[in-house]
Each structure stands twice: as structure tokens, then as C-alpha cells.
Design a protein around this motif. Structure first.
Motif, PDB file in Angstrom:
ATOM      1  N   GLY A 158     -29.575   7.581  27.458  1.00 59.66           N
ATOM      2  CA  GLY A 158     -30.083   8.801  28.087  1.00 59.66           C
ATOM      3  C   GLY A 158     -31.470   8.578  28.665  1.00 59.66           C
ATOM      4  O   GLY A 158     -32.194   7.663  28.277  1.00 59.66           O
ATOM      5  N   SER A 159     -31.837   9.438  29.567  1.00 59.48           N
ATOM      6  CA  SER A 159     -33.115   9.255  30.262  1.00 59.48           C
ATOM      7  C   SER A 159     -34.317   9.569  29.371  1.00 59.48           C
ATOM      8  O   SER A 159     -35.432   9.159  29.678  1.00 59.48           O
ATOM      9  CB  SER A 159     -33.157  10.129  31.515  1.00 59.48           C
ATOM     10  OG  SER A 159     -33.034  11.494  31.155  1.00 59.48           O
ATOM     11  N   ASP A 160     -34.121  10.289  28.283  1.00 56.89           N
ATOM     12  CA  ASP A 160     -35.232  10.624  27.393  1.00 56.89           C
ATOM     13  C   ASP A 160     -35.682   9.428  26.548  1.00 56.89           C
ATOM     14  O   ASP A 160     -36.864   9.298  26.238  1.00 56.89           O
ATOM     15  CB  ASP A 160     -34.850  11.764  26.455  1.00 56.89           C
ATOM     16  CG  ASP A 160     -34.570  13.058  27.204  1.00 56.89           C
ATOM     17  OD1 ASP A 160     -35.043  13.169  28.359  1.00 56.89           O
ATOM     18  OD2 ASP A 160     -33.882  13.931  26.649  1.00 56.89           O
ATOM     19  N   LYS A 161     -34.753   8.568  26.172  1.00 54.59           N
ATOM     20  CA  LYS A 161     -35.066   7.450  25.283  1.00 54.59           C
ATOM     21  C   LYS A 161     -35.548   6.208  26.031  1.00 54.59           C
ATOM     22  O   LYS A 161     -36.122   5.316  25.420  1.00 54.59           O
ATOM     23  CB  LYS A 161     -33.814   7.060  24.473  1.00 54.59           C
ATOM     24  CG  LYS A 161     -33.356   8.104  23.513  1.00 54.59           C
ATOM     25  CD  LYS A 161     -34.210   8.062  22.284  1.00 54.59           C
ATOM     26  CE  LYS A 161     -33.644   9.041  21.255  1.00 54.59           C
ATOM     27  NZ  LYS A 161     -34.362   8.969  20.017  1.00 54.59           N
ATOM     28  N   ILE A 162     -35.327   6.114  27.332  1.00 55.81           N
ATOM     29  CA  ILE A 162     -35.664   4.912  28.083  1.00 55.81           C
ATOM     30  C   ILE A 162     -37.163   4.571  27.998  1.00 55.81           C
ATOM     31  O   ILE A 162     -37.509   3.419  27.737  1.00 55.81           O
ATOM     32  CB  ILE A 162     -35.206   5.034  29.564  1.00 55.81           C
ATOM     33  CG1 ILE A 162     -33.688   5.197  29.638  1.00 55.81           C
ATOM     34  CG2 ILE A 162     -35.669   3.842  30.391  1.00 55.81           C
ATOM     35  CD1 ILE A 162     -32.915   4.002  29.172  1.00 55.81           C
ATOM     36  N   PRO A 163     -38.089   5.511  28.198  1.00 56.99           N
ATOM     37  CA  PRO A 163     -39.514   5.158  28.085  1.00 56.99           C
ATOM     38  C   PRO A 163     -39.896   4.646  26.697  1.00 56.99           C
ATOM     39  O   PRO A 163     -40.689   3.715  26.570  1.00 56.99           O
ATOM     40  CB  PRO A 163     -40.253   6.462  28.401  1.00 56.99           C
ATOM     41  CG  PRO A 163     -39.289   7.259  29.196  1.00 56.99           C
ATOM     42  CD  PRO A 163     -37.932   6.885  28.678  1.00 56.99           C
ATOM     43  N   GLU A 164     -39.316   5.228  25.659  1.00 57.40           N
ATOM     44  CA  GLU A 164     -39.602   4.762  24.298  1.00 57.40           C
ATOM     45  C   GLU A 164     -39.101   3.341  24.094  1.00 57.40           C
ATOM     46  O   GLU A 164     -39.785   2.516  23.488  1.00 57.40           O
ATOM     47  CB  GLU A 164     -38.942   5.691  23.284  1.00 57.40           C
ATOM     48  CG  GLU A 164     -39.511   7.097  23.251  1.00 57.40           C
ATOM     49  CD  GLU A 164     -38.721   8.004  22.322  1.00 57.40           C
ATOM     50  OE1 GLU A 164     -38.056   7.488  21.406  1.00 57.40           O
ATOM     51  OE2 GLU A 164     -38.785   9.232  22.534  1.00 57.40           O
ATOM     52  N   ILE A 165     -37.906   3.056  24.606  1.00 61.04           N
ATOM     53  CA  ILE A 165     -37.340   1.710  24.480  1.00 61.04           C
ATOM     54  C   ILE A 165     -38.200   0.714  25.245  1.00 61.04           C
ATOM     55  O   ILE A 165     -38.492  -0.376  24.743  1.00 61.04           O
ATOM     56  CB  ILE A 165     -35.881   1.698  24.979  1.00 61.04           C
ATOM     57  CG1 ILE A 165     -34.998   2.537  24.055  1.00 61.04           C
ATOM     58  CG2 ILE A 165     -35.355   0.277  25.073  1.00 61.04           C
ATOM     59  CD1 ILE A 165     -33.598   2.758  24.587  1.00 61.04           C
ATOM     60  N   ALA A 166     -38.631   1.083  26.453  1.00 60.08           N
ATOM     61  CA  ALA A 166     -39.466   0.189  27.259  1.00 60.08           C
ATOM     62  C   ALA A 166     -40.798  -0.081  26.574  1.00 60.08           C
ATOM     63  O   ALA A 166     -41.279  -1.221  26.560  1.00 60.08           O
ATOM     64  CB  ALA A 166     -39.689   0.795  28.643  1.00 60.08           C
ATOM     65  N   ARG A 167     -41.406   0.955  25.993  1.00 58.56           N
ATOM     66  CA  ARG A 167     -42.656   0.774  25.262  1.00 58.56           C
ATOM     67  C   ARG A 167     -42.466  -0.156  24.072  1.00 58.56           C
ATOM     68  O   ARG A 167     -43.287  -1.034  23.813  1.00 58.56           O
ATOM     69  CB  ARG A 167     -43.193   2.116  24.773  1.00 58.56           C
ATOM     70  CG  ARG A 167     -44.291   2.651  25.642  1.00 58.56           C
ATOM     71  CD  ARG A 167     -44.911   3.915  25.058  1.00 58.56           C
ATOM     72  NE  ARG A 167     -44.571   4.986  25.987  1.00 58.56           N
ATOM     73  CZ  ARG A 167     -43.804   6.024  25.729  1.00 58.56           C
ATOM     74  NH1 ARG A 167     -43.331   6.208  24.531  1.00 58.56           N
ATOM     75  NH2 ARG A 167     -43.542   6.918  26.659  1.00 58.56           N
ATOM     76  N   GLY A 168     -41.387   0.031  23.355  1.00 64.62           N
ATOM     77  CA  GLY A 168     -41.102  -0.819  22.203  1.00 64.62           C
ATOM     78  C   GLY A 168     -40.894  -2.270  22.612  1.00 64.62           C
ATOM     79  O   GLY A 168     -41.398  -3.186  21.959  1.00 64.62           O
ATOM     80  N   LEU A 169     -40.162  -2.486  23.709  1.00 57.64           N
ATOM     81  CA  LEU A 169     -39.963  -3.847  24.192  1.00 57.64           C
ATOM     82  C   LEU A 169     -41.280  -4.470  24.642  1.00 57.64           C
ATOM     83  O   LEU A 169     -41.549  -5.645  24.381  1.00 57.64           O
ATOM     84  CB  LEU A 169     -38.957  -3.860  25.347  1.00 57.64           C
ATOM     85  CG  LEU A 169     -37.490  -3.670  24.968  1.00 57.64           C
ATOM     86  CD1 LEU A 169     -36.632  -3.538  26.218  1.00 57.64           C
ATOM     87  CD2 LEU A 169     -37.010  -4.827  24.131  1.00 57.64           C
ATOM     88  N   GLY A 170     -42.120  -3.669  25.308  1.00 57.24           N
ATOM     89  CA  GLY A 170     -43.419  -4.171  25.753  1.00 57.24           C
ATOM     90  C   GLY A 170     -44.302  -4.561  24.588  1.00 57.24           C
ATOM     91  O   GLY A 170     -44.947  -5.612  24.608  1.00 57.24           O
TER      92      GLY A 170
END
Length: 97
Positions: free
Chosen positions: A21-33
Motif C-alpha cells: 500500500g502507498s502508506d507503508k512505502i515511505p516507512e519501508i524506504a526509510r528503513g532500507l535507507g
């Protein structure tokens, strides 16, 4: 980049959007970063520790001292030999422009 083309990247993005979902994508990207940053920091720390231990043990300096003197002597000796050979061959020859 890893042999992945534009179409494949687009397909991966669509699948990720559908799964999380579009809500979790920024959190996932931050975690990967953050994870990639921690990995980079850890590898830099390991490199610095290896360099420090090499300096403390004198290993780095002894290799540099041993290698530079021998290599420099060999190279300058070979250069001098080549210079002498060129002078012997081209001594009487003069180029006319």
C-alpha cells in the motif's frame, strides 16, 4: 543497474504498491535507507580498524620500506640500461627536419 531494465523496475514498483500500500512505502524506504547506512558505517569501521592494526604492528611500514627501496632500485637500473642502449644505437644518427 543490476541488469534490470525500466519495465522490470516499473513492474516491481507496482507489485510493491499492491502488497504494502502507498502508506507503508515511505516507512519501508526509510528503513532500507537506515539499514544501508548502518551497513556502510560498519564496513568503514572495519576498514579503519584493519588499517589501525596494520599501522600499530608495523606491517604496513615494513612492506612499504621493503618494497619501495627494491622497486625503485630495480626501476632506475632498468631505465639507465635502456638509456645507455638508446644512446649506443642512436649516437651517430642525427635527425634532419
Amino acid at each position: 543497474m543490476f541488469g534490470i531494465g525500466g519495465g522490470e523496475i516499473f513492474f516491481i514498483i507496482i507489485v510493491v504498491l499492491m502488497l504494502f500500500g502507498s502508506d507503508k512505502i515511505p516507512e519501508i524506504a526509510r528503513g532500507l535507507g537506515k539499514g544501508m547506512q548502518q551497513l556502510k558505517n560498519a564496513s568503514n569501521e572495519i576498514k579503519s580498524e584493519i588499517h589501525k592494526s596494520a599501522d600499530l604492528d608495523g606491517i604496513k611500514r615494513s612492506f612499504e620500506d621493503m618494497g619501495n627501496d627494491n622497486i625503485t632500485k630495480n626501476i632506475t637500473g632498468e631505465i639507465d640500461k635502456v638509456k645507455e642502449d638508446i644512446e649506443d644505437m642512436s649516437g651517430p644518427i642525427k635527425r634532419i627536419r
